[in-house]
Write an enzyme that holds these catalytic residues in place. Structure first.
Site, PDB file in Angstrom:
ATOM      1  N   ASN A  95       0.823  -1.203   0.000  1.00  0.00           N
ATOM      2  CA  ASN A  95       0.000   0.000   0.000  1.00  0.00           C
ATOM      3  C   ASN A  95       0.859   1.256   0.000  1.00  0.00           C
ATOM      4  O   ASN A  95       1.965   1.258   0.530  1.00  0.00           O
ATOM      5  CB  ASN A  95      -0.937   0.020   1.219  1.00  0.00           C
ATOM      6  CG  ASN A  95      -1.887  -1.159   1.215  1.00  0.00           C
ATOM      7  OD1 ASN A  95      -2.087  -1.797   0.184  1.00  0.00           O
ATOM      8  ND2 ASN A  95      -2.453  -1.476   2.366  1.00  0.00           N
ATOM      9  N   HIS A 112       5.995  -0.505  -2.556  1.00  0.00           N
ATOM     10  CA  HIS A 112       5.564   0.251  -3.737  1.00  0.00           C
ATOM     11  C   HIS A 112       5.586   1.752  -3.525  1.00  0.00           C
ATOM     12  O   HIS A 112       4.929   2.492  -4.250  1.00  0.00           O
ATOM     13  CB  HIS A 112       4.148  -0.195  -4.164  1.00  0.00           C
ATOM     14  CG  HIS A 112       4.102  -1.628  -4.605  1.00  0.00           C
ATOM     15  ND1 HIS A 112       2.944  -2.358  -4.623  1.00  0.00           N
ATOM     16  CD2 HIS A 112       5.081  -2.464  -5.015  1.00  0.00           C
ATOM     17  CE1 HIS A 112       3.203  -3.598  -5.054  1.00  0.00           C
ATOM     18  NE2 HIS A 112       4.496  -3.694  -5.284  1.00  0.00           N
ATOM     19  N   CYS A 120      11.570  14.757  -7.764  1.00  0.00           N
ATOM     20  CA  CYS A 120      11.804  15.564  -8.966  1.00  0.00           C
ATOM     21  C   CYS A 120      12.196  14.628 -10.111  1.00  0.00           C
ATOM     22  O   CYS A 120      13.044  13.759  -9.929  1.00  0.00           O
ATOM     23  CB  CYS A 120      12.950  16.549  -8.681  1.00  0.00           C
ATOM     24  SG  CYS A 120      13.599  17.327 -10.169  1.00  0.00           S
ATOM     25  N   CYS A 124      16.920  16.449  -8.905  1.00  0.00           N
ATOM     26  CA  CYS A 124      17.827  17.543  -8.487  1.00  0.00           C
ATOM     27  C   CYS A 124      17.876  17.670  -6.973  1.00  0.00           C
ATOM     28  O   CYS A 124      18.713  18.379  -6.432  1.00  0.00           O
ATOM     29  CB  CYS A 124      17.342  18.860  -9.097  1.00  0.00           C
ATOM     30  SG  CYS A 124      15.984  19.608  -8.154  1.00  0.00           S
ATOM     31  N   CYS A 142       8.809  20.731  -9.734  1.00  0.00           N
ATOM     32  CA  CYS A 142       9.812  20.725  -8.663  1.00  0.00           C
ATOM     33  C   CYS A 142      10.034  22.162  -8.168  1.00  0.00           C
ATOM     34  O   CYS A 142      10.311  23.064  -8.992  1.00  0.00           O
ATOM     35  CB  CYS A 142      11.121  20.141  -9.207  1.00  0.00           C
ATOM     36  SG  CYS A 142      12.509  20.326  -8.072  1.00  0.00           S
ATOM     37  N   ASN A 208      -8.675 -12.658   4.151  1.00  0.00           N
ATOM     38  CA  ASN A 208      -9.224 -12.064   2.936  1.00  0.00           C
ATOM     39  C   ASN A 208     -10.629 -12.648   2.759  1.00  0.00           C
ATOM     40  O   ASN A 208     -10.773 -13.871   2.813  1.00  0.00           O
ATOM     41  CB  ASN A 208      -8.341 -12.448   1.730  1.00  0.00           C
ATOM     42  CG  ASN A 208      -8.674 -11.642   0.489  1.00  0.00           C
ATOM     43  OD1 ASN A 208      -9.829 -11.304   0.253  1.00  0.00           O
ATOM     44  ND2 ASN A 208      -7.656 -11.293  -0.272  1.00  0.00           N
TER      45      ASN A 208
HETATM   46  C1  BV8 Z   1       8.538  -5.187 -11.850  1.00  0.00           C
HETATM   47  C2  BV8 Z   1       1.879   1.496  -6.778  1.00  0.00           C
HETATM   48  C3  BV8 Z   1      10.538  -5.550 -13.053  1.00  0.00           C
HETATM   49  C4  BV8 Z   1       1.359   2.587  -7.589  1.00  0.00           C
HETATM   50  C5  BV8 Z   1       1.499  -0.687  -7.775  1.00  0.00           C
HETATM   51  C6  BV8 Z   1       3.293 -11.486 -15.507  1.00  0.00           C
HETATM   52  C7  BV8 Z   1       3.558 -12.303 -14.434  1.00  0.00           C
HETATM   53  C8  BV8 Z   1       4.212 -11.823 -13.317  1.00  0.00           C
HETATM   54  C9  BV8 Z   1       4.586 -10.476 -13.255  1.00  0.00           C
HETATM   55  C10 BV8 Z   1       4.293  -9.685 -14.318  1.00  0.00           C
HETATM   56  C11 BV8 Z   1       3.654 -10.162 -15.438  1.00  0.00           C
HETATM   57  N1  BV8 Z   1       3.515  -9.121 -16.304  1.00  0.00           N
HETATM   58  C12 BV8 Z   1       4.050  -8.008 -15.748  1.00  0.00           C
HETATM   59  C13 BV8 Z   1       4.533  -8.335 -14.565  1.00  0.00           C
HETATM   60  C14 BV8 Z   1       5.193  -7.471 -13.634  1.00  0.00           C
HETATM   61  C15 BV8 Z   1       4.187  -6.578 -12.903  1.00  0.00           C
HETATM   62  C16 BV8 Z   1       2.998  -7.343 -12.400  1.00  0.00           C
HETATM   63  O1  BV8 Z   1       3.090  -8.026 -11.394  1.00  0.00           O
HETATM   64  N2  BV8 Z   1       1.867  -7.226 -13.121  1.00  0.00           N
HETATM   65  C17 BV8 Z   1       0.669  -7.947 -12.714  1.00  0.00           C
HETATM   66  C18 BV8 Z   1      -0.549  -7.035 -12.842  1.00  0.00           C
HETATM   67  C19 BV8 Z   1       0.555  -9.195 -13.582  1.00  0.00           C
HETATM   68  N3  BV8 Z   1       4.927  -6.056 -11.785  1.00  0.00           N
HETATM   69  C20 BV8 Z   1       5.632  -4.929 -11.950  1.00  0.00           C
HETATM   70  O2  BV8 Z   1       5.647  -4.262 -12.950  1.00  0.00           O
HETATM   71  C21 BV8 Z   1       6.489  -4.547 -10.756  1.00  0.00           C
HETATM   72  N4  BV8 Z   1       7.813  -4.259 -11.226  1.00  0.00           N
HETATM   73  O3  BV8 Z   1       8.194  -6.333 -11.999  1.00  0.00           O
HETATM   74  O4  BV8 Z   1       9.697  -4.671 -12.312  1.00  0.00           O
HETATM   75  C22 BV8 Z   1      11.794  -4.818 -13.215  1.00  0.00           C
HETATM   76  C23 BV8 Z   1      12.946  -5.306 -12.608  1.00  0.00           C
HETATM   77  C24 BV8 Z   1      14.142  -4.639 -12.802  1.00  0.00           C
HETATM   78  C25 BV8 Z   1      14.192  -3.474 -13.585  1.00  0.00           C
HETATM   79  C26 BV8 Z   1      13.013  -2.971 -14.166  1.00  0.00           C
HETATM   80  C27 BV8 Z   1      11.802  -3.654 -14.001  1.00  0.00           C
HETATM   81  C28 BV8 Z   1       5.939  -3.276 -10.107  1.00  0.00           C
HETATM   82  C29 BV8 Z   1       4.643  -3.611  -9.415  1.00  0.00           C
HETATM   83  C30 BV8 Z   1       4.177  -2.414  -8.584  1.00  0.00           C
HETATM   84  C31 BV8 Z   1       3.100  -1.684  -9.314  1.00  0.00           C
HETATM   85  N5  BV8 Z   1       2.594  -0.620  -8.451  1.00  0.00           N
HETATM   86  N6  BV8 Z   1       1.059   0.333  -7.025  1.00  0.00           N
HETATM   87  C32 BV8 Z   1       0.017   3.046  -7.079  1.00  0.00           C
HETATM   88  O5  BV8 Z   1      -0.490   2.530  -6.061  1.00  0.00           O
HETATM   89  O6  BV8 Z   1      -0.502   3.965  -7.712  1.00  0.00           O
HETATM   90  S1  BV8 Z   1       0.595  -2.119  -7.818  1.00  0.00           S
HETATM   91  C33 BV8 Z   1      -0.876  -2.009  -6.993  1.00  0.00           C
HETATM   92  O7  BV8 Z   1      -1.305  -3.385  -6.893  1.00  0.00           O
HETATM   93  C34 BV8 Z   1      -0.806  -1.532  -5.554  1.00  0.00           C
HETATM   94  O8  BV8 Z   1       0.485  -1.308  -5.055  1.00  0.00           O
HETATM   95  C35 BV8 Z   1      -1.404  -2.688  -4.804  1.00  0.00           C
HETATM   96  O9  BV8 Z   1      -0.944  -2.758  -3.538  1.00  0.00           O
HETATM   97  C36 BV8 Z   1      -0.930  -3.810  -5.622  1.00  0.00           C
HETATM   98  C37 BV8 Z   1      -1.529  -5.147  -5.344  1.00  0.00           C
HETATM   99  O10 BV8 Z   1      -2.917  -4.993  -5.302  1.00  0.00           O
HETATM  100  P1  BV8 Z   1      -3.611  -5.368  -3.904  1.00  0.00           P
HETATM  101  O11 BV8 Z   1      -2.984  -4.557  -2.835  1.00  0.00           O
HETATM  102  O12 BV8 Z   1      -3.584  -6.844  -3.740  1.00  0.00           O
HETATM  103  O13 BV8 Z   1      -5.070  -4.825  -4.129  1.00  0.00           O
HETATM  104  P2  BV8 Z   1      -6.224  -5.491  -4.998  1.00  0.00           P
HETATM  105  O14 BV8 Z   1      -7.279  -4.466  -5.210  1.00  0.00           O
HETATM  106  O15 BV8 Z   1      -5.635  -6.213  -6.163  1.00  0.00           O
HETATM  107  O16 BV8 Z   1      -6.809  -6.638  -4.028  1.00  0.00           O
HETATM  108  C38 BV8 Z   1      -7.457  -6.265  -2.833  1.00  0.00           C
HETATM  109  C39 BV8 Z   1      -7.675  -7.552  -2.053  1.00  0.00           C
HETATM  110  O17 BV8 Z   1      -8.248  -7.217  -0.797  1.00  0.00           O
HETATM  111  C40 BV8 Z   1      -8.639  -8.519  -2.718  1.00  0.00           C
HETATM  112  O18 BV8 Z   1      -8.105  -9.828  -2.653  1.00  0.00           O
HETATM  113  C41 BV8 Z   1      -9.901  -8.421  -1.861  1.00  0.00           C
HETATM  114  O19 BV8 Z   1     -10.586  -9.662  -1.776  1.00  0.00           O
HETATM  115  C42 BV8 Z   1      -9.327  -8.063  -0.535  1.00  0.00           C
HETATM  116  N7  BV8 Z   1     -10.224  -7.319   0.352  1.00  0.00           N
HETATM  117  C43 BV8 Z   1     -11.228  -6.482   0.016  1.00  0.00           C
HETATM  118  N8  BV8 Z   1     -11.806  -5.988   1.146  1.00  0.00           N
HETATM  119  C44 BV8 Z   1     -11.114  -6.523   2.198  1.00  0.00           C
HETATM  120  C45 BV8 Z   1     -10.115  -7.363   1.697  1.00  0.00           C
HETATM  121  N9  BV8 Z   1      -9.274  -8.048   2.481  1.00  0.00           N
HETATM  122  C46 BV8 Z   1      -9.427  -7.902   3.815  1.00  0.00           C
HETATM  123  N10 BV8 Z   1     -10.358  -7.108   4.381  1.00  0.00           N
HETATM  124  C47 BV8 Z   1     -11.224  -6.414   3.600  1.00  0.00           C
HETATM  125  N11 BV8 Z   1     -12.162  -5.621   4.167  1.00  0.00           N
HETATM  126 ZN    ZN Z   2      14.134  19.477  -9.411  1.00  0.00          ZN
END
Ligand code: BV8
Ligand code: ZN
Length: 241
Positions: A95, A112, A120, A124, A142, A208
């Site tokens: 989160n 994340h 920036c 910078c 910035c 969950n």
């Molecule tokens: C990277 C920040 C490499 C920004 C976020 C294929 C397979 C595997 C991986 C990949 C693939 N294709 C692409 C990838 C990589 C990709 C990825 O995983 N894609 C997925 C979609 C397939 N990952 C990346 O790109 C990561 N980087 O791999 O880099 C690399 C290495 C070296 C050099 C260069 C590159 C970066 C991933 C980070 C992305 N940023 N957010 C922002 O927030 O604006 S991701 C975003 O999703 C949030 O951070 C969030 O936290 C995250 C996960 O989502 P959840 O938190 O699980 O939330 P969601 O809504 O999905 O689910 C909520 C859950 O809560 C549900 O299960 C629900 O049932 C439950 N719930 C609901 N109510 C409740 C509850 N539980 C309890 N109590 C309740 N009341």
């Molecule tokens: Zn700057």
């Protein structure tokens, strides 16, 4: 399941958007999570920001405005209390809302980034915190050099902060217990941490209301909302139940 008595000294908690749902923060992939007609994977990317920084900042400004009104819930507070009782405790969060910090948790590993931190685009100056809601201009610039500013969060396709990911990995390798709270386990590499803990022999508990792709891996499932399940689970453990 083993309790937190003597034999469990090391705990990792992995949280996702679901732990903040009962605080009023929309999740990403639930019915309440969509923003207009966009999906997070379409806006939280460097390409989207390069193409339309104003639109991406509209999304973040809207989220910041929402989150600013939200308070930590009973699940966030239960984790802060747990940290005081467990000798080796790590809170690994996907989160960016900052609610764990507000609830008093200390050892927080933000995989994340954080929606309240800015950086920036020219690099910078060091990152800085900005809680202005709404932003005076979108996109913001910035204050030092006038270049575009971006939120200090990890977008899709961007590497996670090395230090945070390594700390999360090491904690998952040594923990006796991992709680997975409110994540769809859809995003990597965060979603790999439960596998690391399991391979290290940890007990895994998933909190969950819905099943996830890692539900089949866990030792105990609490199919309830986090703000209900976590405090009850923790009270049971503390009482030796
Ligand atoms: C990277 C920040 C490499 C920004 C976020 C294929 C397979 C595997 C991986 C990949 C693939 N294709 C692409 C990838 C990589 C990709 C990825 O995983 N894609 C997925 C979609 C397939 N990952 C990346 O790109 C990561 N980087 O791999 O880099 C690399 C290495 C070296 C050099 C260069 C590159 C970066 C991933 C980070 C992305 N940023 N957010 C922002 O927030 O604006 S991701 C975003 O999703 C949030 O951070 C969030 O936290 C995250 C996960 O989502 P959840 O938190 O699980 O939330 P969601 O809504 O999905 O689910 C909520 C859950 O809560 C549900 O299960 C629900 O049932 C439950 N719930 C609901 N109510 C409740 C509850 N539980 C309890 N109590 C309740 N009341
Ligand atoms: Zn700057």
């Amino acid at each position: 399941m083993r309790t937190l008595a003597g034999d469990i000294q090391s705990v990792v908690v992995l949280t996702g958007a679901g732990i903040s749902a009962e605080s009023g923060v929309p999740t990403f992939r639930g019915e309440d999570g969509l923003w207009r007609q966009y999906r997070a994977e379409e806006l939280a990317t460097p390409a989207a920001f390069h193409r339309d920084p104003r639109l991406v900042w509209e999304w973040y400004d809207w989220r910041r405005g929402l989150i600013a009104e939200c308070m930590p819930n009973a699940a966030h507070h239960a984790l802060a209390r747990m940290e005081e009782r467990v000798p080796d405790f790590a809170l690994v969060t996907q989160n960016v809302d900052g609610l764990h910090h507000l609830a008093g948790s200390r050892n927080i590993i933000e995989l994340h980034g954080n929606i309240w931190r800015m950086r920036c685009m020219r690099g910078c100056r060091p990152k800085w915190e900005d809680r202005t809601v709404p932003l005076p201009e979108r996109p913001p610039h910035c204050p030092s050099c006038g270049a575009l500013t971006r939120p200090d969060v990890v977008w899709f396709g961007e590497a996670l902060p090395t230090e945070a990911l390594e700390a999360a990995w090491r904690a998952s390798e040594r923990c006796h217990l991992m709680l997975i709270v409110g994540t769809s386990a859809a995003v990597h590499p965060a979603a790999s941490l439960p596998l690391v803990a399991r391979q290290a022999g940890a007990t895994i508990v998933e909190i969950n209301p819905r099943p996830t792709p890692i539900s089949h891996l866990v030792d105990e499932i609490l199919r309830e909302p986090a703000a209900v399940a976590l405090p009850h689970w923790w009270a049971r453990v503390v009482s030796g139940g």
